[in-house]
Design a protein around this motif. Sequence first.
Motif, PDB file in Angstrom:
ATOM      1  N   SER A  59      -7.169   4.020   2.733  1.00 45.24           N
ATOM      2  CA  SER A  59      -6.536   2.761   2.352  1.00 45.24           C
ATOM      3  C   SER A  59      -5.551   2.945   1.199  1.00 45.24           C
ATOM      4  O   SER A  59      -4.552   2.234   1.088  1.00 45.24           O
ATOM      5  N   ARG A  60      -5.817   3.898   0.319  1.00 37.49           N
ATOM      6  CA  ARG A  60      -4.883   4.145  -0.796  1.00 37.49           C
ATOM      7  C   ARG A  60      -3.530   4.670  -0.312  1.00 37.49           C
ATOM      8  O   ARG A  60      -2.478   4.275  -0.839  1.00 37.49           O
ATOM      9  N   VAL A  61      -3.593   5.568   0.681  1.00 39.85           N
ATOM     10  CA  VAL A  61      -2.328   6.087   1.226  1.00 39.85           C
ATOM     11  C   VAL A  61      -1.534   4.979   1.861  1.00 39.85           C
ATOM     12  O   VAL A  61      -0.315   4.851   1.736  1.00 39.85           O
ATOM     13  N   LEU A 108       2.307   3.746   0.867  1.00 37.85           N
ATOM     14  CA  LEU A 108       3.453   3.652   1.787  1.00 37.85           C
ATOM     15  C   LEU A 108       4.025   2.245   1.813  1.00 37.85           C
ATOM     16  O   LEU A 108       5.257   2.036   1.844  1.00 37.85           O
ATOM     17  N   ALA A 109       3.140   1.264   1.760  1.00 40.62           N
ATOM     18  CA  ALA A 109       3.605  -0.117   1.775  1.00 40.62           C
ATOM     19  C   ALA A 109       4.413  -0.420   0.525  1.00 40.62           C
ATOM     20  O   ALA A 109       5.443  -1.120   0.554  1.00 40.62           O
ATOM     21  N   GLY A 110       3.969   0.126  -0.636  1.00 46.76           N
ATOM     22  CA  GLY A 110       4.713  -0.101  -1.870  1.00 46.76           C
ATOM     23  C   GLY A 110       6.112   0.540  -1.830  1.00 46.76           C
ATOM     24  O   GLY A 110       7.095  -0.036  -2.283  1.00 46.76           O
ATOM     25  N   LEU A 111       6.179   1.780  -1.272  1.00 47.27           N
ATOM     26  CA  LEU A 111       7.488   2.439  -1.165  1.00 47.27           C
ATOM     27  C   LEU A 111       8.435   1.650  -0.266  1.00 47.27           C
ATOM     28  O   LEU A 111       9.633   1.491  -0.565  1.00 47.27           O
ATOM     29  N   LEU A 112       7.908   1.179   0.852  1.00 53.53           N
ATOM     30  CA  LEU A 112       8.753   0.395   1.770  1.00 53.53           C
ATOM     31  C   LEU A 112       9.236  -0.884   1.099  1.00 53.53           C
ATOM     32  O   LEU A 112      10.376  -1.323   1.304  1.00 53.53           O
TER      33      LEU A 112
END
Length: 311
Positions: free
Chosen positions: A3-5, A9-13
């Motif tokens: 879930s951390r990964v 990824l969601a934050g980068l997007l």
Amino acid sequence: MNSRVTMGLAGLLLVGAVFFGYWGLVLSRQPVPPPPAQPTAPSVVEQTTSSAEDQTRQPVVVLVRDVPPFMPLTAADLALEKLRTAPAGSLSAISQAVGRTPWRQLNAGTWLNQQSFDSGGALARMIHSDERALAVAVDEVIGAAGQLSPGDYVDVLLFLRQDTSNPQQSAQIAVPAMRVLAVGEQLGLTNDGQPASPTLSSDDKLKQDQRRVAARTVVLAVPEQLLSRLMLATQVGVLRLAVRSSEEQRLAHYWAGNADASDHLDVANGNLFQFTQLALGSAPRSPVAHGGAPRSAVEVIRGNQVTQQTP
């Protein structure tokens, strides 16, 4: 997937979406270049002013290229220009010049009039019908130190040296009030007041003035009745040209166009030495009787000597 990964990824997007959205907003706010200005039609005031100026100008026929003498003019040689002030006597229509033949070289830019087609060269158009143009050899002394100019008036002085054929030296005014037509290559004005020579540039005019100072000939306008006298004077003695003052306004009509011209000729004849003195030497005066009355004398000619003997 951890879930951390997934959250990373969601934050980068999300960050990428915000960046590209901001960039697109900046690009959309750049000013659009204005469309090129369209030429505006002249205003009514400008059109009215231009039309009024065109109506006040007068057409003048001018040459667009050099024309040699004795060649009929064609329409290709001519152009019609509108000037604020038309020269007196100038032609106003091309049809007035087409087919006519000039008798001398005409340069480009010359405005045409009746004199453009009259016969005769520059000197012939600078003298009157009762005058003749005669060239006189000069040097720096004879020609007033090179300061003569066309349009000046001069007295022609004659000096006779003492020699075997002339026992007594003499000086006299052979011909007074002669108009200077040309000094070297520099010409004056024609009878209609126009320059006899084409208009020169500043450099050419400077060179012409330098040649005028060093000129070795001067052309004089000589009245027809005095032509032989001046010719004789140039052959028998030394000449000097004495410049007369420009304040003498009567000089323009000294010999012609004036009722006093004949009186001037009589005065000139009275001041001139006798022909025998001018050509052969001074003749002695006739002796005077004891009673004071002059006796009649007989002229005796021996070769080139003339003497007076009292019987």
